[in-house]
Enzyme design. Sequence first.
Site, short mmCIF file in Angstrom:
data_model
loop_
_atom_site.label_atom_id
_atom_site.label_comp_id
_atom_site.label_asym_id
_atom_site.label_seq_id
_atom_site.Cartn_x
_atom_site.Cartn_y
_atom_site.Cartn_z
CG HIS A 197 -2.14 -0.90 0.94
ND1 HIS A 197 -2.31 -2.09 1.61
CD2 HIS A 197 -3.15 -0.81 0.06
CE1 HIS A 197 -3.42 -2.65 1.14
NE2 HIS A 197 -3.95 -1.90 0.22
CB CYS A 511 -9.73 -2.84 -8.85
SG CYS A 511 -10.12 -3.73 -7.34
C1 PEP Z 1 -6.28 -5.70 -4.04
O1 PEP Z 1 -6.12 -6.36 -3.03
O2 PEP Z 1 -5.94 -6.08 -5.18
C2 PEP Z 1 -6.90 -4.36 -3.96
C3 PEP Z 1 -7.23 -3.69 -5.04
O3 PEP Z 1 -7.05 -3.83 -2.72
P1 PEP Z 1 -5.85 -3.21 -1.86
O4 PEP Z 1 -4.65 -3.10 -2.78
O5 PEP Z 1 -6.29 -1.91 -1.36
O6 PEP Z 1 -5.66 -4.22 -0.79
#
Ligand code: PEP
Length: 586
Positions: A197, A511
Amino acid sequence: MSHGPPTTIVRGLGVAEGIGIGRAICVAGRTADVFRLPIDPSAVDAEIERLRDAVERAQQELDTVRRRAGRELGEELAEIFDAHSLMLDDRAFLGRIELCVREEKVNAEWAVHTTTEALEKRFGALDSPQHMARIEDLIDVAEYLQRFLQGAERSLLGDLNEDVVVIADDLTPSDAVRLGRERVVGFALENGGPTSHTTIIARSLHLPLVTGLANVTSLVHSDQPIIIDGSAGELIIAPSAAQIADYEQRRKSLVQANRAKTLSRGLEAVTRDGEQIQLLANIDLPEEIHEAAEFGAAGVGLYRSEFLYIEMSPDLPTEEDHLQIYGDLLRSIHPHPVTIRTFDLGGRKLAREVLETREANPVLGLRGIRLTLARPDIFKIQIRALMRAGCEGPLKIMIPMVSAVEEVLQFKQLIAEVQEELRTEGLSTCTTYELGAMIEVPSAALIADALAREVDFFSIGTNDLIQYSMAVDRNNEHVSYLYRPLHPAILRLIRLTVESAERAGIGVSICGEMAANPRYVPLLIGLGLRTLSASPRSIPELKAQIRSVEAAEWREIALRCIDLATAADVEREVDARLMVEEQVVS
Ligand code: PEP
Ligand code: MG
């Protein structure tokens, strides 16, 4: 001829592109929520003043809480707070913290952290129930104090008057957000990976980030001049004047190239054989909203709403705060839809204010929907705002970290309760929203057929899907060699999800960062995906890739790849085909 310190080039993994030129500022604190920041000897008194002020404010709030607890819970329970209050008054405890600031010339947050840790060790060695209770109080008070020290309004790096590159062993996503708002022009980290993140946030802030730099905090000294190149994955320590001039030029060219990318906005995202692909935007920070339209996104496929919380911490966003940002999103992208993911807090994303327990393994703990359902009192505020904002435009609500059907059912119940509440209060509530589940836990992919009966769409979150199915921490550089998006297991989970969605007649998108990488996109199309959501800036490149491939051909390749044994086999197959396509295009 000048004889400055020799130039050193350190190589790591470039995960967020861009070039930053500035002075190094070394911070530490891999495991802590706070980090160590060296302070100037002349700033020591002010830092101690800041600590005393935080203690006073903490004490005042504790008194208020104590009085309320006395009224609402009874004297006996309220006495718990007396121990905390006494500790905040304890000169021995505070004296040690002040001494640490004075002698080590560090920020107050770090002094609180290390002093607490040292005392914890000493009490722990005594191994008696009485001392154990004292340790618990100590930890509680230290955390409490940190909240007052780290108010959202406080600048983490003090008043900077020049650009800095942050050098750290690790950074939490919330620190990255807050540092990115100061005069920070790049991050050089020991820990992290392409889908952590912190990396995602660096990209959102358009700041270069290089990870995997072993011992970087010992290699660089605060104040040294630094160039960071996020594309090449390089850190240049003590660069020459000629190098600085050269990289300054490269930085300008990069900015221009990014601006030029918006020109492809009007082009269609369509494959050579006529398959339309919908390209949506992932948005983490409010300032990215305008970029979604600028780079030609056909809507927002993921708004990571938890960053709203993280930015406002230690305060919780109010219903009006939520309403304002959701309204802005819906209005600015209208008539396209906006997908708002409810808070995915927990894991490594700060949730101090709502988590009641310290978790040994937070990534497998109260994260995402689990936390929402555990604390409906807090999360209902968000749901109320979503229901109210939905009147402004096409809204899609997405639930993170779904692992079981019951979670979706309970969430729907929560929505029903909120709608009833709003109606009773005479407030308007939307009825036309769509509800979706993120598919990012392997169990969700495996029961996608059952989940499809309960939701209107799926969005595949490969960042976590890979982490949880391969049992590989997405932040841990030591196991990053196992983090392979093209592993056949991942392809099978994606295919299973797409097939379940197709059979149920619901939408499905992706996503995770996999969708932002032109190398993976043709195969994703081959697996049946027609909607991809990625950071706005990656859209032009994705579009170019989409326009150069044939969906039918990649469908065959995908079917073959699913049956291969290893990630390396799939990578070979994919890369070989991409190379042929590149030659055809050129
Ligand atoms: C994912 O896990 O691919 C996602 C889009 O959520 P995050 O990256 O915020 O965990
Ligand atoms: Mg996720």
